[in-house]
Design a protein around this motif. Structure first.
Motif, PDB file in Angstrom:
ATOM      1  N   VAL A 163       0.909  -1.340  -0.160  1.00 47.70           N
ATOM      2  CA  VAL A 163      -0.064   0.071  -0.025  1.00 47.70           C
ATOM      3  C   VAL A 163       0.929   1.286  -0.033  1.00 47.70           C
ATOM      4  N   TYR A 164       1.939   1.218   0.856  1.00 47.76           N
ATOM      5  CA  TYR A 164       2.873   2.427   0.802  1.00 47.76           C
ATOM      6  C   TYR A 164       3.565   2.721  -0.487  1.00 47.76           C
ATOM      7  N   ALA A 165       3.857   1.558  -1.029  1.00 44.82           N
ATOM      8  CA  ALA A 165       4.861   1.621  -2.327  1.00 44.82           C
ATOM      9  C   ALA A 165       3.754   2.357  -3.406  1.00 44.82           C
ATOM     10  N   ARG A 166       2.433   1.746  -3.311  1.00 44.99           N
ATOM     11  CA  ARG A 166       1.445   2.434  -4.466  1.00 44.99           C
ATOM     12  C   ARG A 166       1.157   3.977  -4.191  1.00 44.99           C
ATOM     13  N   MET A 167       1.332   4.084  -3.079  1.00 44.31           N
ATOM     14  CA  MET A 167       0.914   5.336  -2.637  1.00 44.31           C
ATOM     15  C   MET A 167       2.047   6.348  -3.008  1.00 44.31           C
ATOM     16  N   LEU A 168       3.068   5.874  -2.927  1.00 44.91           N
ATOM     17  CA  LEU A 168       4.482   6.680  -3.324  1.00 44.91           C
ATOM     18  C   LEU A 168       4.538   6.763  -4.774  1.00 44.91           C
ATOM     19  N   GLY A 169       4.444   5.563  -5.507  1.00 45.03           N
ATOM     20  CA  GLY A 169       4.453   5.479  -6.919  1.00 45.03           C
ATOM     21  C   GLY A 169       6.071   5.571  -7.377  1.00 45.03           C
ATOM     22  N   ARG A 170       5.975   5.887  -8.709  1.00 43.11           N
ATOM     23  CA  ARG A 170       7.537   5.777  -9.109  1.00 43.11           C
ATOM     24  C   ARG A 170       8.127   7.207  -8.913  1.00 43.11           C
ATOM     25  N   GLU A 171       7.284   8.293  -8.642  1.00 42.30           N
ATOM     26  CA  GLU A 171       7.521   9.474  -8.406  1.00 42.30           C
ATOM     27  C   GLU A 171       8.126   9.750  -6.990  1.00 42.30           C
ATOM     28  N   GLY A 172       7.390   9.063  -6.188  1.00 46.67           N
ATOM     29  CA  GLY A 172       7.572   9.159  -4.772  1.00 46.67           C
ATOM     30  C   GLY A 172       8.835   8.522  -4.275  1.00 46.67           C
ATOM     31  N   MET A 173       9.226   7.625  -4.647  1.00 50.28           N
ATOM     32  CA  MET A 173      10.396   6.776  -4.465  1.00 50.28           C
ATOM     33  C   MET A 173      11.827   7.650  -4.087  1.00 50.28           C
ATOM     34  N   GLY A 174      11.948   8.161  -5.364  1.00 50.89           N
ATOM     35  CA  GLY A 174      13.207   8.952  -5.169  1.00 50.89           C
ATOM     36  C   GLY A 174      13.034  10.219  -4.321  1.00 50.89           C
ATOM     37  N   ARG A 175      11.729  10.571  -4.160  1.00 55.34           N
ATOM     38  CA  ARG A 175      11.522  11.884  -3.185  1.00 55.34           C
ATOM     39  C   ARG A 175      11.871  11.317  -1.677  1.00 55.34           C
ATOM     40  N   VAL A 176      11.731  10.016  -1.539  1.00 57.65           N
ATOM     41  CA  VAL A 176      11.936   9.676  -0.057  1.00 57.65           C
ATOM     42  C   VAL A 176      13.399   9.935   0.249  1.00 57.65           C
ATOM     43  N   ALA A 177      14.374   9.514  -0.772  1.00 60.42           N
ATOM     44  CA  ALA A 177      15.887   9.446  -0.561  1.00 60.42           C
ATOM     45  C   ALA A 177      16.179  10.993  -0.710  1.00 60.42           C
ATOM     46  N   ASP A 178      15.505  11.680  -1.394  1.00 58.12           N
ATOM     47  CA  ASP A 178      15.611  13.340  -1.479  1.00 58.12           C
ATOM     48  C   ASP A 178      15.621  13.904  -0.442  1.00 58.12           C
ATOM     49  N   PHE A 179      14.476  13.607   0.154  1.00 56.71           N
ATOM     50  CA  PHE A 179      14.144  14.456   1.663  1.00 56.71           C
ATOM     51  C   PHE A 179      14.682  13.800   2.916  1.00 56.71           C
ATOM     52  N   ALA A 180      15.055  12.702   2.629  1.00 57.43           N
ATOM     53  CA  ALA A 180      15.669  11.972   3.949  1.00 57.43           C
ATOM     54  C   ALA A 180      17.185  12.466   3.953  1.00 57.43           C
ATOM     55  N   THR A 181      17.586  12.631   2.784  1.00 55.68           N
ATOM     56  CA  THR A 181      18.996  13.317   2.770  1.00 55.68           C
ATOM     57  C   THR A 181      19.159  14.625   2.927  1.00 55.68           C
ATOM     58  N   LEU A 182      18.195  15.386   2.736  1.00 57.69           N
ATOM     59  CA  LEU A 182      18.150  16.902   2.832  1.00 57.69           C
ATOM     60  C   LEU A 182      18.054  17.007   4.207  1.00 57.69           C
ATOM     61  N   ASN A 183      16.992  16.302   5.043  1.00 55.42           N
ATOM     62  CA  ASN A 183      17.036  16.459   6.308  1.00 55.42           C
ATOM     63  C   ASN A 183      18.314  16.031   7.113  1.00 55.42           C
ATOM     64  N   ALA A 184      18.679  14.832   6.757  1.00 63.73           N
ATOM     65  CA  ALA A 184      20.086  14.501   7.321  1.00 63.73           C
ATOM     66  C   ALA A 184      21.049  15.623   7.314  1.00 63.73           C
ATOM     67  N   ASN A 185      21.461  16.269   6.139  1.00 63.20           N
ATOM     68  CA  ASN A 185      22.389  17.066   5.778  1.00 63.20           C
ATOM     69  C   ASN A 185      22.312  18.474   6.500  1.00 63.20           C
ATOM     70  N   TYR A 186      20.751  18.755   6.498  1.00 62.22           N
ATOM     71  CA  TYR A 186      20.264  19.915   7.182  1.00 62.22           C
ATOM     72  C   TYR A 186      20.763  20.016   8.859  1.00 62.22           C
ATOM     73  N   LEU A 187      20.320  19.010   9.414  1.00 63.22           N
ATOM     74  CA  LEU A 187      20.322  18.514  10.793  1.00 63.22           C
ATOM     75  C   LEU A 187      21.863  18.593  11.173  1.00 63.22           C
TER      76      LEU A 187
END
Ligand code: PLP
Lengths: 489, 455
Positions: free
Chosen positions: A332-356
């Motif tokens: 269910v989670y994967a379908r809600m993310l979809g192909r466009e949402g997968m990369g966004r996970v890495a993008d914002f996980a990385t943004l948050n870590a580098n910001y912190l």
């Protein structure tokens, strides 16, 4: 207070059990229990109140920022839970025929395909119940592969010293010797040490990339070449897949076999310890050895494949083939993310870590690898604070609880002294990260001015710091009738 | 953006704090040739409404047949409170309780679970779960080899009357560690595992442990006292594989024979876990005090805090992979914590008397079902003797055909034993838990009679 302390003989929640109790005459008396087991005797409301109150003594993602490094504590969408708990899914017996399972099998098949696409692997089995079982399956496949080729000399699995403890433990459960490879001062695997370690005895290497020190190993292609040239295989520990989801694929990095922790990257709940799911993906040469069952689709219907269709499989890892309800949540989670949402996970996980990391460095904390980009997590070493104020990483961790933040991972990986491994995940807002930085600054001030306050933390939890030595020496692992009042007060 | 809270202002100010031009720039240590483009094979994202519609139609596709299959997973009633409380965010979305002071809820649940499992099995200690019953048995086997100090044997006796799925799982988990699994035949009349069969399988060889399933896969009762005493006389440990519902009625492993079984394990699914196609369930593993340091998995203990107040913490961690690494008792890390929470609430709501009622009703229903089915010519019990809540029946036509026809009527008539026990002929294993009604059982018997009559 234990549930047992509320127990009174003869009290019970009677509506929850059958109303009648048929007499049993068939079972020989010698096989029967002589006395009833000591289970609580309480009303339904007492049970509900007790466990509701216990729940309130927990930190959780739903209630607190939980930056536990390597654990990917991100928001667990509620829809994943309610849709996995639809009656048709919950009521299905594991041995029900395929005619009565096309719905769940369609979801599992789709999930296999999504996981293949996002990791770049050739085939996926959903069978392993958690990351460590995925590791076991992966290393067992490596063993089966070498064995099938008659190559019996490969007795060692290489494991970087930064690796999670499950890696060497899984290697040993598969009958291998685990040999450690050091990490260089820049956080990448020490390539010269690796080159010196590989040989005809090398069955493979287990790597986490980004590693548990929170950096992407830039030499991954050289590592892959070195191990492959020596005849070994590459195992990818996918605990940190969140950092690269939809950006870089383990298959493209040269890995032969991987596991994914769906309870991390695919946001299934961690449930206070589990359940998880640790699907494995493989390159073509390992496909015959995948653990069963797998779901196949013949264009018309879905079918389970077992050892009958896959005679070289390493076999079953549980009686019924995996944590299906967790796999449904991940789906269910994967379908809600979809192909466009997968990369966004890495993008914002990385943004948050580098910001912190940037904010904490700006505030004067020492990053363990300041020259490096953070992946989705990073390490702060509190060695300076510990030297100056005598306040260590554990003290910081406990004091953070008083500030309403779950502590980061402490003292792992073992190679960085006084470390906090911090993983904010993509679902936290900037305000939450800023609040965490403020708390860290405040605690350092306390460490300087009132160190005992920090060393004595936490002060606002249901209990203060617990005596772990006593717990291990004077073992009290179960309540026993008659022991309650004196111990529990 | 689903589940990502960042506004464009947030992104800009965060990048500025980092000193990076773009989010892409944060990935600049990754070799460019490794970065992927669009993941064309993955469908585009769905809204909650859309995925709900898809999942509802798929859940409906699985149907709601009436289930007479047991074989290790049982359709029991689950009180409403169990999952309402277990899915509270504070339990559902917490991690393993590493920070004890902020996890007292989970830790106390684990301690209470361990207490209840100790009470049910009559053994001193319990861990806080393994993946499922079969993998718990695999861990029990490894544990027994380590714990048996009387000999250095790696031989384990496994009855063929033990669940075939358990035997398969144990084999795949322990076979890389040079453990010898010796299968023991059952008595074709009773379906039990007599000592004569064991002696025939093992001769005089040293043994690490004997596995005893009570009830066994066929629903039959083993002579656990005699088996336990026999094993102990041979310096072997005894591993009991037990059903927690049956334990409400049956002698607990801790009471077997003169000294009691050493280890007990099994599937906690009957304690409040939905069938859910096979998981998530939870394996339990209990043992006598002397073996506790060989017990794998998380264990919660009660201790005192700085003020002398009782509290709970994970203990004996020196057994575990995060401390001992290659020398750990097991590689297990994540377990089945949330299922343990459900099981603890379930056992609390039912209590000993409630579990006993569930067990008695399962036993009685299966008896009724077997009586109804055996009125049909050619249908008969394959083994004589008492059973708990499952029985093997011989059918007058190929089991696979009959079960397929029954499934067309939304009746799951039992498990075909042909693949695992071809020597039994056309045989099925049936089960009627407390949730099966007289009407449902009648319907099963009538439909089967009809199918057989029209063949
Ligand atoms: C790097 C790493 N590898 C492996 C694991 C083990 O995964 P699991 O807990 O799902 O068995 C973990 C989880 O804590 C981890 O962080």
């Amino acid at each position: 207070m234990l549930i047992y302390d509320q127990s009174r003989p003869g009290r019970r929640a009677s509506a929850q059990a059958p109303l009648t109790q048929p007499e049993i005459t068939e079972i020989p008396a010698g096989l029967r229990r002589r006395s009833r087991p000591a289970l609580p005797e309480v009303s339904e409301m007492q049970a509900v109140r007790h466990y509701t109150r216990l729940s309130q003594k927990n930190f959780s993602i739903d209630t607190h920022f939980y930056p536990l490094g390597s654990c990917t504590m991100k928001y667990n969408p509620r829809a994943c839970n309610s849709l996995a708990m639809l009656p048709g899914f919950l009521g299905r017996h594991p041995l029900a025929p395929d005619t009565h399972g096309q719905g769940v099998m369609a979801c599992l098949h789709d999930l296999q395909e999504i996981l293949k696409a996002v990791t770049g692997m050739h085939a996926v089995s959903l069978a392993p119940s958690a990351g460590a079982q995925g590791e076991f399956a992966g290393v067992a496949m490596i063993r089966a592969y070498h064995k099938a080729r008659g190559d019996h000399a490969r007795t060692e699995i290489l494991v970087p010293d930064a690796a999670h403890g499950t890696n060497p433990a899984s290697a040993v459960m598969c009958g291998f010797k685990a040999r450690e490879i050091p990490t260089g001062s820049d956080g990448d695997v020490d390539l010269d040490a690796l080159k010196a370690a590989v040989g005809p005895q090398t069955a493979g290497i287990m790597l986490t990339n980004p590693s548990t020190v929170g950096v992407f190993d830039r030499n991954i292609q050289a590592i892959a070449r070195t191990v492959h040239d020596a005849g070994g295989l590459l195992y990818y520990d996918g605990a940190n897949l969140n950092a690269i989801l939809g950006k870089v694929r383990p298959g493209d990095m040269g890995f032969d076999v991987i596991h994914m922790n769906l309870h991390k990257t695919f946001s299934t709940p961690h449930g206070g310890g589990g359940p998880g799911a640790g699907p494995v993906g493989v390159s073509p040469r390992l496909e015959p050895f995948l653990p069963v069952p797998l779901v196949t689709f013949d264009g018309d219907a879905y079918h389970w494949q077992t050892e009958r269709e896959r005679p070289d499989s390493i076999g079953w890892l549980t009686a019924f083939g995996g944590n299906m309800g967790i796999l449904l949540r991940a789906y269910v989670y994967a379908r809600m993310l979809g192909r466009e949402g997968m990369g966004r996970v890495a993008d914002f996980a990385t943004l948050n870590a580098n910001y912190l990391m940037a904010r904490l460095r700006e505030a004067g904390f020492e990053a363990a690898y300041p020259e490096r980009r953070a992946s989705h997590e990073f390490i702060v070493t509190l060695k300076p604070e510990s030297r100056q104020f005598g306040v260590n990483a554990m003290d910081f961790a406990k004091r953070l609880l008083d500030y309403g933040y779950h502590a980061p991972t402490t003292y792992f990986p073992l190679l960085v002294p006084e470390c906090l491994l911090i993983e904010p995940t993509e679902t936290e807002s900037k305000e939450d990260l800023d609040g965490f930085v403020e708390a860290m600054i405040a605690i350092r001030r306390e460490a300087q001015e009132t160190p005992d306050l920090v060393k004595g933390a936490p002060h606002s939890m249901p209990v203060r710091r617990l005596d772990d030595v006593r717990a291990a020496r004077q073992l009290d692992l179960a309540w026993r009738p008659g022991t309650s009042e004196d111990i529990n007060g | 953006m689903p589940f990502v809270p960042h506004t464009s202002e947030d992104i800009a100010s965060m990048l500025e704090a980092i000193g990076a031009d773009s989010i892409e720039a944060l990935f600049n240590e990754i070799p460019a040739e490794l970065q992927v483009g669009e993941l064309a094979d993955i469908p585009t994202g769905m809204s909650e409404m859309e995925i709900a519609a898809l999942m509802q139609s798929r859940a409906r596709a699985d149907g709601q047949p009436i289930c007479f299959i047991g074989a290790g997973a049982y359709d029991h009633h689950i009180p409403a409170a169990v999952w309402q409380i277990a899915t509270r965010g504070e339990f559902y979305s917490a991690y393993t309780p590493y920070q004890a002071e902020a996890s007292q809820g989970t830790l106390q649940v684990l301690y209470e679970f361990q207490s209840m499992m100790s009470a049910l099995t009559g053994l001193d200690a319990s861990n806080a779960s393994l993946y499922d019953g079969a993998s718990a048995l695999a861990e029990a086997v490894l544990m027994a080899v380590r714990a048996n100090r009387k000999n250095k044997s790696t031989r384990i006796l496994m009855p063929k009357a033990l669940h075939p799925a358990y035997r398969r799982t144990v084999r795949s988990i322990v076979e890389n560690q040079d453990i010898e699994l010796i299968e023991v035949d059952f008595d074709p009349k009773s379906g039990q595992t007599p000592i004569a069969c064991i002696e025939a399988a093992v001769g005089d060889a040293d043994l690490a442990a004997l596995v005893v399933a009570q009830p066994n896969f066929f629903g039959a009762f083993e002579d656990v006292d005699a088996l336990t005493d026999w094993a102990h006389a041979r310096n072997a440990l005894v591993i009991g594989v037990v059903n927690p519902i049956a334990l409400a009625l049956l002698s607990p492993p801790g009471d077997w024979g003169a000294k009691g079984a050493d280890i007990a394990c099994g599937e906690a699914q009957p304690l409040g876990m939905p069938l859910s196609s096979g998981g998530p369930y939870a394996g339990f593993l209990c043992c006598r005090q002397e073996h506790v340091r060989q017990l794998p998995g998380r264990i919660a203990g009660r201790t005192l805090d700085l003020d002398g107040k009782p509290g709970f913490t994970l203990t004996l961690q020196a057994r575990e992979q995060h401390i001992r690494r290659a020398k750990a008792t097991s590689n297990i890390c994540t377990n089945q914590g949330l299922l343990v929470t459900a099981a603890t609430i379930h056992m609390t709501l039912l209590g000993a008397e409630g579990l006993e009622r569930v067990a008695a009703n399962c036993h009685a229903n299966t008896r009724t079902l077997v009586e109804m089915l055996c009125e049909i010519p050619g249908v008969e019990p394959l083994f004589e003797g008492a059973v708990f809540h499952e029985r093997v029946l011989r059918l007058p036509a190929p089991a696979a055909d009959l079960l397929r026809s029954l499934a067309e009527h939304d009746l799951l008539g039992g498990l075909d034993l042909n693949a695992d026990y071809p020597e039994l002929g056309s045989a099925i294993l049936v089960c009627a838990t407390e949730t099966r009604t007289q009407d449902e059982m009648r319907r099963y018997a009538d439909t089967l009679a009809q199918i057989l009559a029209t063949r």
